[in-house]
Design an enzyme around this catalytic site. Structure first.
Site, PDB file in Angstrom:
ATOM      1  N   HIS A  33       6.069   0.628   0.232  1.00 48.44           N
ATOM      2  CA  HIS A  33       6.242   1.857  -0.545  1.00 48.44           C
ATOM      3  C   HIS A  33       7.317   1.669  -1.617  1.00 48.44           C
ATOM      4  O   HIS A  33       8.495   1.537  -1.309  1.00 48.44           O
ATOM      5  CB  HIS A  33       6.651   2.977   0.410  1.00 48.44           C
ATOM      6  CG  HIS A  33       6.842   4.309  -0.228  1.00 48.44           C
ATOM      7  ND1 HIS A  33       8.068   4.906  -0.352  1.00 48.44           N
ATOM      8  CD2 HIS A  33       5.942   5.165  -0.778  1.00 48.44           C
ATOM      9  CE1 HIS A  33       7.935   6.078  -0.920  1.00 48.44           C
ATOM     10  NE2 HIS A  33       6.656   6.272  -1.203  1.00 48.44           N
ATOM     11  N   GLU A  60       3.004  -1.090  -3.530  1.00 45.24           N
ATOM     12  CA  GLU A  60       2.698   0.125  -4.275  1.00 45.24           C
ATOM     13  C   GLU A  60       3.311   0.141  -5.675  1.00 45.24           C
ATOM     14  O   GLU A  60       4.449  -0.307  -5.866  1.00 45.24           O
ATOM     15  CB  GLU A  60       3.217   1.357  -3.519  1.00 45.24           C
ATOM     16  CG  GLU A  60       2.685   2.645  -4.145  1.00 45.24           C
ATOM     17  CD  GLU A  60       3.479   3.881  -3.777  1.00 45.24           C
ATOM     18  OE1 GLU A  60       4.658   3.776  -3.433  1.00 45.24           O
ATOM     19  OE2 GLU A  60       2.894   4.976  -3.876  1.00 45.24           O
ATOM     20  N   ASP A  62       3.876   3.214  -8.473  1.00 46.68           N
ATOM     21  CA  ASP A  62       3.764   4.551  -9.058  1.00 46.68           C
ATOM     22  C   ASP A  62       3.838   4.344 -10.565  1.00 46.68           C
ATOM     23  O   ASP A  62       4.701   3.597 -11.050  1.00 46.68           O
ATOM     24  CB  ASP A  62       4.932   5.437  -8.621  1.00 46.68           C
ATOM     25  CG  ASP A  62       4.874   5.795  -7.139  1.00 46.68           C
ATOM     26  OD1 ASP A  62       3.814   6.232  -6.679  1.00 46.68           O
ATOM     27  OD2 ASP A  62       5.904   5.622  -6.458  1.00 46.68           O
ATOM     28  N   HIS A  75       8.644   6.045 -10.292  1.00 45.72           N
ATOM     29  CA  HIS A  75       8.129   7.111  -9.428  1.00 45.72           C
ATOM     30  C   HIS A  75       8.100   8.468 -10.109  1.00 45.72           C
ATOM     31  O   HIS A  75       7.164   9.243  -9.946  1.00 45.72           O
ATOM     32  CB  HIS A  75       8.968   7.214  -8.151  1.00 45.72           C
ATOM     33  CG  HIS A  75       8.503   8.315  -7.254  1.00 45.72           C
ATOM     34  ND1 HIS A  75       9.015   9.592  -7.309  1.00 45.72           N
ATOM     35  CD2 HIS A  75       7.530   8.342  -6.298  1.00 45.72           C
ATOM     36  CE1 HIS A  75       8.392  10.358  -6.416  1.00 45.72           C
ATOM     37  NE2 HIS A  75       7.493   9.624  -5.793  1.00 45.72           N
ATOM     38  N   GLU A 165      -0.583   4.385  -7.995  1.00 47.14           N
ATOM     39  CA  GLU A 165      -0.666   5.850  -8.061  1.00 47.14           C
ATOM     40  C   GLU A 165      -0.517   6.339  -9.495  1.00 47.14           C
ATOM     41  O   GLU A 165       0.431   5.969 -10.202  1.00 47.14           O
ATOM     42  CB  GLU A 165       0.417   6.500  -7.185  1.00 47.14           C
ATOM     43  CG  GLU A 165       0.321   8.029  -7.250  1.00 47.14           C
ATOM     44  CD  GLU A 165       1.341   8.775  -6.407  1.00 47.14           C
ATOM     45  OE1 GLU A 165       2.034   8.141  -5.581  1.00 47.14           O
ATOM     46  OE2 GLU A 165       1.449   9.998  -6.598  1.00 47.14           O
TER      47      GLU A 165
END
Ligand code: G3P
Ligand code: CA
Length: 346
Positions: A33, A60, A62, A75, A165
């Site tokens: 994450h 991950e 973002d 993020h 994401e």
């Protein structure tokens, strides 16, 4: 053996191994994450290198856009919680006092130094983690990060996944940018746009996921993230509805899985100490949806949980999730080595 029996034996010999391959047992995936963000400031390449070395299956990203439309790995749509933007560009905040990434060119963002996340009071959001203060770390572009992970894959003989994401797609549209298209452009450029076994795309906004599937026609697996309605995510969707059978029927029409908040699965403990779980995992699996909850933090355990190992046991062995987002990929990897889980994918 009669002839028809020989035929049956032959057919079984050919088909059974195929069936076994189709239903091959697989271990839940470990998703780093924001990288190994429990140890190194989130979304820096250092955090990604550490996650890679720790054996994360997926890392991950973002993603938000710069003023010149470049996807960067960050993020927040704001810069002040994880960079020194306020010191470098003190007069560039909007009226709400915030520094928006979309107001800065990539050249300007390259001058920033990344640091551990701070809260609204300016203090460290996770006090026991990496010390505050700008150092040598920077904000990477998505393209740079893909090159970096690909390079590590080559030098370490691995195949690590991307788990991307799309942040605040409606905000970006209001600012005149199509973040979904910009990210897919980078994946095409880097040769990742068809790698179904190596890329997940995730978003809190259902409309953006449908757009990715129906209009942009990506073949990549899509994950519908599920927030709490009170968080004010950048979407009109009702997250309570998404956790119901009809809601998940709808999700299954455009996505391959869900990414729920872990408290939407773990409901707490009864007076006798037994674990109370929702039926969300079962409902999702009945519809062929994978379940990848967030966020597993060894330094921020849910109420009633005594250790990170207990938390992992509840989700991996009792709830039966297919993967999880964690700031501590080494701990999740170690746990799975010591307590293997093998199940067939939905
Ligand atoms: O994307 C899964 C999880 O990361 C969602 O929460 O806020 O950390 O992006 P957030
Ligand atoms: Ca995320």
């Amino acid at each position: 053996m009669r002839l028809w029996q020989q035929y049956l034996a032959l057919i079984a010999a050919v088909l059974l191994p195929c069936a076994a391959m189709t239903a091959a047992a697989s271990s839940p995936i470990v998703i780093a994450h924001r990288g190994a963000s429990g140890y190194v400031p989130e979304h820096t390449l250092a955090a990604k290198a550490m996650a890679h070395a720790m054996g994360a299956d997926y890392i991950e990203q973002d993603v938000v856009l710069t003023r010149d439309g470049i996807p960067i790995v960050l993020h927040d749509i704001h810069l002040e919680s994880t960079t020194d933007v306020a010191a470098r560009f003190p007069d560039r905040a909007r009226q709400d006092g915030r520094f928006y990434a979309i107001d800065f060119t990539l050249a300007e963002i390259r001058t920033l130094r990344a640091h551990e996340r701070t809260g609204a009071d300016g203090n460290a959001a996770f006090p026991g983690r990496f010390p505050l203060g700008p150092g040598l770390l920077t904000v990477p572009t998505l393209a740079e990060e893909i090159d970096f992970i690909s390079g590590l894959d080559r030098s370490r003989g691995r195949r690590t996944g991307l788990y991307i994401e799309f942040k605040a797609p409606n905000f970006h549209r209001r600012e005149g940018h199509d973040i979904a298209r910009r990210v897919l452009d980078v994946l095409v450029e880097k040769g990742y746009d068809q790698r179904r076994d190596q890329v997940f795309l995730q978003c809190f906004d259902d409309v953006t996921l449908r757009y990715l599937r129906d209009t942009l026609q990506t073949p990549l697996p899509l994950i519908q993230l599920i927030a709490d309605n009170s968080w004010g995510e950048d979407s009109e969707v009702d997250y309570d509805f998404l956790q119901t059978a009809p809601g998940l029927d709808a999700v299954a029409s455009y996505a391959d899985g869900i990414g729920p908040w872990l408290m939407q699965i773990y409901r707490g403990k009864q007076a006798d100490g037994s674990v109370e779980l929702s039926n969300l995992v079962a409902l999702a699996h009945e519809r062929g949806l994978q379940v990848h909850p967030y966020t597993f933090r060894a330094d921020q355990l849910p109420a009633g949980i005594g250790s990170f190992a207990e938390l992992l046991d509840i989700f991996l062995h009792q709830a039966g999730v297919d993967g999880l987002f964690t700031d501590f990929p080494d701990l999740a990897r170690d746990y799975l080595l010591q307590h293997p889980v093998n199940r067939t994918s939905p």
